[in-house]
Enzyme design. Structure first.
Site, PDB file in Angstrom:
ATOM      1  N   LYS A  37      -0.980  11.104   6.132  1.00 28.62           N
ATOM      2  CA  LYS A  37      -0.751  10.437   7.300  1.00 28.62           C
ATOM      3  C   LYS A  37       0.522   9.407   6.436  1.00 28.62           C
ATOM      4  CE  LYS A  37      -3.337   6.259   8.009  1.00 28.62           C
ATOM      5  NZ  LYS A  37      -3.683   5.941   7.296  1.00 28.62           N
TER       6      LYS A  37
ATOM      7  N   LYS B  83       1.030  -1.350   0.404  1.00 32.29           N
ATOM      8  CA  LYS B  83       0.172  -0.012   0.129  1.00 32.29           C
ATOM      9  C   LYS B  83       1.103   1.022  -0.035  1.00 32.29           C
ATOM     10  CE  LYS B  83      -3.870   2.227   0.033  1.00 32.29           C
ATOM     11  NZ  LYS B  83      -4.789   2.478   1.165  1.00 32.29           N
TER      12      LYS B  83
END
Length: 289
Positions: A240, A170
């Site tokens: 983030k 990811k």
């Protein structure tokens, strides 16, 4: 098979609705119950905290905002591991730190619990349409056991290796998207300054080598042209992710200057301009009023 789901945000809601459409018994928990109302209206049940929910289900998915949220729902008071039992399957779909997933996996193994990390790509459109791409770490036999459930909300399952491997995949995805988002934004700024028809530009690029998800119908480029900055993916969550990616890159002695620049731009958007609750496409606001 009873399924639990913690996190009824933009992505979680789409996934839960697809589980419900496929006649799964789904119980949910969210920090703010009002945000769970759409899935409750569609037939999901409610639990008052993660520990209570964990007692009720065979398979538990979690998808929350930040690594500290993951840490809290797994290890905190009334957390998952207070009531998790041998034989359960627990899958964290939050984009989070690989090291945290490894901690969850090791804790789970000590209790004979099956753990997977399974972050996704495809945004709110993929969650709604059941076409997400899933990147998975853990034991492959656990993925095989849950394949039918995953396929209710995804079109592609990609197994990468042990705990944390899904998260690393990811991060690679987010590094690629960072370049796509900055490229799309600068493209629109340039085309607008040149006096071009922006819809025509987007359609033209989407039919050539510059084709990409962010320019597709209903995605980020078309939303910008409509002045729509609602989040398919929150800017604060993307920031983030970029911070995690760069932390992991540093551990591997990698310098990723383009990703660093994307992080800097999103820090201006999120931290300075306080637009973290907009979608990632709001990056254009650094140039457009």
């Amino acid at each position: 098979m009873k399924i639990g789901f913690i996190g009824t945000g933009v992505m979680g809601t789409g996934i839960i609705n697809n589980l419900l459409k496929n006649d799964y018994d789904v119980t949910v928990y969210n920090r703010t119950k009002a945000h769970a109302q759409p899935v409750l209206d569609n037939g999901a049940k409610w639990a008052d905290n993660p520990a209570e929910l964990t007692k009720m289900v065979d398979v538990l998915f979690t998808m929350v905002g930040f690594p500290q949220d993951v840490e809290n729902i797994y290890f905190g008071e009334n957390g998952i591991f207070e009531t998790a039992k041998a034989g359960q399957f627990i899958i964290d779909m939050t984009t989070s730190k690989p090291s945290l997933v490894q901690k969850i996996g090791q804790t789970g193994e000590a209790k004979d619990i099956h753990i997977l990390d399974a972050p996704v790509s495809g945004g709110d459109i993929g969650a709604k349409n059941g076409t997400l791409t899933v990147m998975i770490g853990g034991h492959k036999e656990d993925l095989d056991h849950l394949r039918d459930i995953f396929m209710t909300f995804s079109s592609k399952l990609n197994y990468f290796g042990p705990y944390g491997s899904g998260q690393h995949a990811k991060m690679a995805n987010q590094i690629m998207i960072a370049g796509t988002m900055t490229g799309m934004t600068e493209m629109l700024v340039y085309a607008k300054a040149a006096g071009l028809n922006l819809e025509q530009v987007c359609q033209t690029l989407q039919s050539g080598a510059a084709e990409n998800f962010s320019l597709s119908l209903g995605s980020y480029g078309p939303r910008i042209l409509k002045g729509d900055y609602t989040p398919g993916f929150f800017a604060k969550h993307f920031l983030k992710d970029l911070r995690i990616a760069l932390e992991e890159a540093e551990k591997m002695n990698l310098d990723l200057p383009a990703t660093k620049e994307a992080k800097r731009l999103y820090e201006i958007l999120v931290d300075d301009k306080k637009l973290g609750n907009d979608g990632t496409q709001a990056l254009i606001k650094l140039w457009w009023k």
